[in-house]
Design a protein around this motif. Structure first.
Motif, PDB file in Angstrom:
ATOM      1  N   GLY A  95     -70.774  26.540 -18.834  1.00 12.02           N
ATOM      2  CA  GLY A  95     -71.069  27.510 -17.780  1.00 12.02           C
ATOM      3  C   GLY A  95     -72.539  27.807 -17.639  1.00 12.02           C
ATOM      4  O   GLY A  95     -72.992  28.196 -16.574  1.00 12.02           O
ATOM      5  N   ASP A  96     -73.303  27.648 -18.724  1.00 13.32           N
ATOM      6  CA  ASP A  96     -74.740  27.912 -18.663  1.00 13.32           C
ATOM      7  C   ASP A  96     -75.585  26.692 -19.002  1.00 13.32           C
ATOM      8  O   ASP A  96     -76.697  26.556 -18.513  1.00 13.32           O
ATOM      9  CB  ASP A  96     -75.103  29.048 -19.632  1.00 13.32           C
ATOM     10  N   ARG A  97     -75.047  25.827 -19.832  1.00 17.06           N
ATOM     11  CA  ARG A  97     -75.805  24.661 -20.252  1.00 17.06           C
ATOM     12  C   ARG A  97     -74.907  23.431 -20.211  1.00 17.06           C
ATOM     13  O   ARG A  97     -73.677  23.533 -20.215  1.00 17.06           O
ATOM     14  CB  ARG A  97     -76.365  24.836 -21.669  1.00 17.06           C
ATOM     15  N   TYR A  98     -75.541  22.253 -20.180  1.00 19.48           N
ATOM     16  CA  TYR A  98     -74.777  21.020 -20.273  1.00 19.48           C
ATOM     17  C   TYR A  98     -75.205  20.263 -21.512  1.00 19.48           C
ATOM     18  O   TYR A  98     -76.323  20.408 -22.015  1.00 19.48           O
ATOM     19  CB  TYR A  98     -74.974  20.151 -19.023  1.00 19.48           C
ATOM     20  N   GLN A  99     -74.296  19.449 -22.018  1.00 19.74           N
ATOM     21  CA  GLN A  99     -74.564  18.631 -23.189  1.00 19.74           C
ATOM     22  C   GLN A  99     -74.104  17.207 -22.909  1.00 19.74           C
ATOM     23  O   GLN A  99     -72.935  16.985 -22.577  1.00 19.74           O
ATOM     24  CB  GLN A  99     -73.809  19.171 -24.414  1.00 19.74           C
ATOM     25  N   LEU A 100     -75.019  16.261 -22.996  1.00 22.89           N
ATOM     26  CA  LEU A 100     -74.651  14.862 -22.823  1.00 22.89           C
ATOM     27  C   LEU A 100     -73.919  14.377 -24.069  1.00 22.89           C
ATOM     28  O   LEU A 100     -74.249  14.780 -25.193  1.00 22.89           O
ATOM     29  CB  LEU A 100     -75.890  13.991 -22.608  1.00 22.89           C
ATOM     30  N   GLU A 101     -72.918  13.533 -23.888  1.00 24.76           N
ATOM     31  CA  GLU A 101     -72.267  12.915 -25.027  1.00 24.76           C
ATOM     32  C   GLU A 101     -73.259  11.964 -25.695  1.00 24.76           C
ATOM     33  O   GLU A 101     -73.839  11.095 -25.036  1.00 24.76           O
ATOM     34  CB  GLU A 101     -71.017  12.162 -24.577  1.00 24.76           C
ATOM     35  N   GLU A 102     -73.450  12.148 -26.994  1.00 22.50           N
ATOM     36  CA  GLU A 102     -74.408  11.344 -27.752  1.00 22.50           C
ATOM     37  C   GLU A 102     -75.829  11.491 -27.215  1.00 22.50           C
ATOM     38  O   GLU A 102     -76.626  10.568 -27.256  1.00 22.50           O
ATOM     39  CB  GLU A 102     -74.000   9.856 -27.745  1.00 22.50           C
ATOM     40  N   GLY A 103     -76.131  12.660 -26.707  1.00 22.25           N
ATOM     41  CA  GLY A 103     -77.481  12.902 -26.207  1.00 22.25           C
ATOM     42  C   GLY A 103     -77.777  14.393 -26.279  1.00 22.25           C
ATOM     43  O   GLY A 103     -76.994  15.190 -26.767  1.00 22.25           O
ATOM     44  N   ARG A 104     -78.955  14.776 -25.750  1.00 17.76           N
ATOM     45  CA  ARG A 104     -79.328  16.176 -25.744  1.00 17.76           C
ATOM     46  C   ARG A 104     -78.953  16.791 -24.397  1.00 17.76           C
ATOM     47  O   ARG A 104     -78.592  16.101 -23.454  1.00 17.76           O
ATOM     48  CB  ARG A 104     -80.826  16.312 -26.016  1.00 17.76           C
ATOM     49  N   GLY A 105     -79.044  18.076 -24.291  1.00 20.89           N
ATOM     50  CA  GLY A 105     -78.647  18.759 -23.067  1.00 20.89           C
ATOM     51  C   GLY A 105     -79.784  19.523 -22.441  1.00 20.89           C
ATOM     52  O   GLY A 105     -80.954  19.244 -22.651  1.00 20.89           O
ATOM     53  N   ASP A 130     -91.956  10.506 -24.770  1.00 23.88           N
ATOM     54  CA  ASP A 130     -91.874   9.952 -26.117  1.00 23.88           C
ATOM     55  C   ASP A 130     -90.458  10.115 -26.654  1.00 23.88           C
ATOM     56  O   ASP A 130     -89.685  10.963 -26.191  1.00 23.88           O
ATOM     57  CB  ASP A 130     -92.857  10.670 -27.047  1.00 23.88           C
ATOM     58  N   VAL A 131     -90.108   9.303 -27.633  1.00 29.00           N
ATOM     59  CA  VAL A 131     -88.803   9.413 -28.281  1.00 29.00           C
ATOM     60  C   VAL A 131     -88.645  10.828 -28.834  1.00 29.00           C
ATOM     61  O   VAL A 131     -89.561  11.378 -29.447  1.00 29.00           O
ATOM     62  CB  VAL A 131     -88.673   8.368 -29.407  1.00 29.00           C
ATOM     63  N   GLY A 132     -87.494  11.430 -28.572  1.00 29.75           N
ATOM     64  CA  GLY A 132     -87.248  12.806 -29.005  1.00 29.75           C
ATOM     65  C   GLY A 132     -87.494  13.821 -27.918  1.00 29.75           C
ATOM     66  O   GLY A 132     -87.058  14.967 -28.025  1.00 29.75           O
ATOM     67  N   GLN A 133     -88.171  13.410 -26.852  1.00 25.87           N
ATOM     68  CA  GLN A 133     -88.375  14.292 -25.702  1.00 25.87           C
ATOM     69  C   GLN A 133     -87.248  14.087 -24.699  1.00 25.87           C
ATOM     70  O   GLN A 133     -86.616  13.036 -24.660  1.00 25.87           O
ATOM     71  CB  GLN A 133     -89.713  13.997 -25.014  1.00 25.87           C
ATOM     72  N   GLY A 134     -87.021  15.084 -23.899  1.00 27.59           N
ATOM     73  CA  GLY A 134     -86.057  14.940 -22.818  1.00 27.59           C
ATOM     74  C   GLY A 134     -84.621  14.978 -23.258  1.00 27.59           C
ATOM     75  O   GLY A 134     -84.274  15.524 -24.314  1.00 27.59           O
ATOM     76  N   GLN A 135     -83.742  14.351 -22.473  1.00 25.23           N
ATOM     77  CA  GLN A 135     -82.311  14.484 -22.669  1.00 25.23           C
ATOM     78  C   GLN A 135     -81.692  13.351 -23.488  1.00 25.23           C
ATOM     79  O   GLN A 135     -80.604  13.507 -24.028  1.00 25.23           O
ATOM     80  CB  GLN A 135     -81.600  14.553 -21.304  1.00 25.23           C
ATOM     81  N   CYS A 136     -82.341  12.190 -23.546  1.00 25.25           N
ATOM     82  CA  CYS A 136     -81.815  11.090 -24.352  1.00 25.25           C
ATOM     83  C   CYS A 136     -82.928  10.087 -24.629  1.00 25.25           C
ATOM     84  O   CYS A 136     -83.988  10.126 -24.007  1.00 25.25           O
ATOM     85  CB  CYS A 136     -80.628  10.413 -23.662  1.00 25.25           C
ATOM     86  N   GLY A 141     -77.564   3.351 -25.361  1.00 27.59           N
ATOM     87  CA  GLY A 141     -76.429   3.340 -26.275  1.00 27.59           C
ATOM     88  C   GLY A 141     -75.130   3.722 -25.606  1.00 27.59           C
ATOM     89  O   GLY A 141     -74.737   3.128 -24.603  1.00 27.59           O
ATOM     90  N   SER A 142     -74.444   4.723 -26.139  1.00 28.62           N
ATOM     91  CA  SER A 142     -73.133   5.114 -25.616  1.00 28.62           C
ATOM     92  C   SER A 142     -73.211   5.695 -24.212  1.00 28.62           C
ATOM     93  O   SER A 142     -72.206   5.744 -23.505  1.00 28.62           O
ATOM     94  CB  SER A 142     -72.481   6.140 -26.557  1.00 28.62           C
ATOM     95  N   LEU A 143     -74.398   6.142 -23.797  1.00 30.32           N
ATOM     96  CA  LEU A 143     -74.557   6.648 -22.426  1.00 30.32           C
ATOM     97  C   LEU A 143     -74.648   5.517 -21.414  1.00 30.32           C
ATOM     98  O   LEU A 143     -74.559   5.754 -20.210  1.00 30.32           O
ATOM     99  CB  LEU A 143     -75.811   7.514 -22.317  1.00 30.32           C
ATOM    100  N   GLY A 144     -74.845   4.302 -21.908  1.00 32.10           N
ATOM    101  CA  GLY A 144     -74.931   3.151 -21.021  1.00 32.10           C
ATOM    102  C   GLY A 144     -76.352   2.868 -20.571  1.00 32.10           C
ATOM    103  O   GLY A 144     -77.325   3.435 -21.098  1.00 32.10           O
ATOM    104  N   ALA A 145     -76.489   2.003 -19.571  1.00 37.22           N
ATOM    105  CA  ALA A 145     -77.790   1.635 -19.016  1.00 37.22           C
ATOM    106  C   ALA A 145     -78.185   2.652 -17.948  1.00 37.22           C
ATOM    107  O   ALA A 145     -77.416   2.931 -17.030  1.00 37.22           O
ATOM    108  CB  ALA A 145     -77.746   0.243 -18.419  1.00 37.22           C
ATOM    109  N   ILE A 146     -79.368   3.223 -18.092  1.00 41.26           N
ATOM    110  CA  ILE A 146     -79.858   4.235 -17.153  1.00 41.26           C
ATOM    111  C   ILE A 146     -81.048   3.658 -16.392  1.00 41.26           C
ATOM    112  O   ILE A 146     -81.981   3.115 -16.982  1.00 41.26           O
ATOM    113  CB  ILE A 146     -80.257   5.525 -17.895  1.00 41.26           C
TER     114      ILE A 146
END
Length: 351
Positions: free
Chosen positions: A248-258, A281-287, A308-313
């Protein structure tokens, strides 16, 4: 210039229903484009409006008059096909005026209308040539001119540019857009090329399996798709779709950050267009991911990142971006340009 209205239009071929109860209002002078995947019924719907296919159920109104049972010749429409269908033994002038000649129009009227159409289409220098002496773009302009001289209430185009090469398609898009402005006549145009749809249309009708998924301006369809199908069909490269969870307030990607949610409701899919993602850089953003493919196009570069599990973006970045296959990167999503969809693939309302 005329308005066209479809009320519950259906088209059956035996036991196969191709058009499934289409309702659509087309305003006078509007440029409407039908798009959709192969087999969605866009050409069949156009031919049904033209009277070239019988309407199985429903009604078709032109300028408020029911023309459902009328033959094509009595509908006041002009159709331009994918094939030029020019008479090879006639010159351009005779090809353009042939319809008026068979209708018994005076020679002076035919000449005047052909001259006016030739001027509008920049064909004056070619009036004495035969089709074999013309380029593909010139032949298509002759086919359009043949329709113009009839002074129709509306033009129907069935993938008129698909036989042309890329450069000629761009040139003819300009010609058709200019023609619409000058004639101020209702036009319905079928294409599989979404670039044509986005650049030419006042409104786009997105069809799938004989039904209308969404009708709207190019900007509306791009920025506010009603469902997952429209979201991925409109736009190139297509929108990225990823599984997610929301509270309701935030989203969370499967195997990723939100991140912060921008739409209300229980979303199970997150959509983000390639240009709404930036590299970090790695560690920034959502995945995080590894750059798999780099397509340099000059002003832009298209990237495909294996996440990875999120597929090709897919991303669209500036052409000067220094990135190579194998680079590890973080992907940062623009929070103002996210789309959320429920389990049925319907877009959730913006908060």
């Amino acid at each position: 210039m005329s308005s066209i209205k479809l009320n519950g239009v259906e088209k059956w071929f035996g036991d196969l229903q191709v058009i499934k109860g289409v309702d659509l209002d087309i305003e006078e002078g509007e440029f409407i484009i039908f798009v959709g995947p192969s087999g969605c019924g866009k050409s069949t719907l156009l031919r049904t409006i033209a009277g070239l296919e019988e309407c199985s159920r429903g009604e078709i109104l032109i300028e408020g008059q029911d023309v459902t049972a009328k033959p094509p010749a009595e509908r006041g429409l002009a159709m331009v096909f994918q094939s030029y269908a020019l008479y090879p033994h006639m010159n351009v002038r005779d090809n353009m005026g042939f319809g008026l000649k068979t209708a018994g129009a005076p020679t002076s009227e035919i000449q005047s209308k052909v001259d006016d159409a030739a001027k509008a289409l920049k064909l004056e220098a070619y009036l004495d040539r035969r089709p074999k002496e013309l380029s593909g773009g010139q032949r298509q302009r002759v086919a359009i001119g043949r329709s113009i001289v009839r002074n129709p209430t509306a033009f129907l185009f069935d993938e008129p540019l698909s036989n042309l090469d890329a450069a000629l398609r761009v040139e003819m898009r300009y010609e058709i857009a200019k023609l619409h402005r000058e004639l101020d006549t209702t036009m319905i145009y079928v294409t599989h090329d979404q670039v044509e749809a986005m650049t030419l249309a006042d409104r786009i009708v997105v069809l799938r399996d004989g039904i209308i998924e969404q009708v709207g301006t190019p900007r509306t369809l791009y920025e506010r798709p009603d469902n997952l199908f429209v979201a991925q069909f409109i736009g190139s490269p297509k929108m990225n779709i990823m599984p997610c969870q929301t509270d309701g307030d935030r989203y969370q990607l499967e195997e990723g950050r939100g991140g912060a949610q921008t739409q209300k409701g229980i979303a199970v899919y997150l959509g983000v267009r390639p240009e709404a993602i930036t590299l970090g850089d790695v560690g920034q953003g959502q995945c995080d991911g590894v750059v798999d493919i780099v397509e340099y196009l000059g002003a832009d570069t298209h990237l495909l990142v294996d996440c990875g599990s999120l597929g090709a973006i897919g991303l669209r970045v500036d052409g000067n971006t220094a990135v190579r296959s194998g680079d590890k990167v973080g992907l940062v999503f623009d929070p103002e340009k996210l789309h959320f969809f429920d389990a049925e693939g319907q877009a959730l309302p913006r908060s």
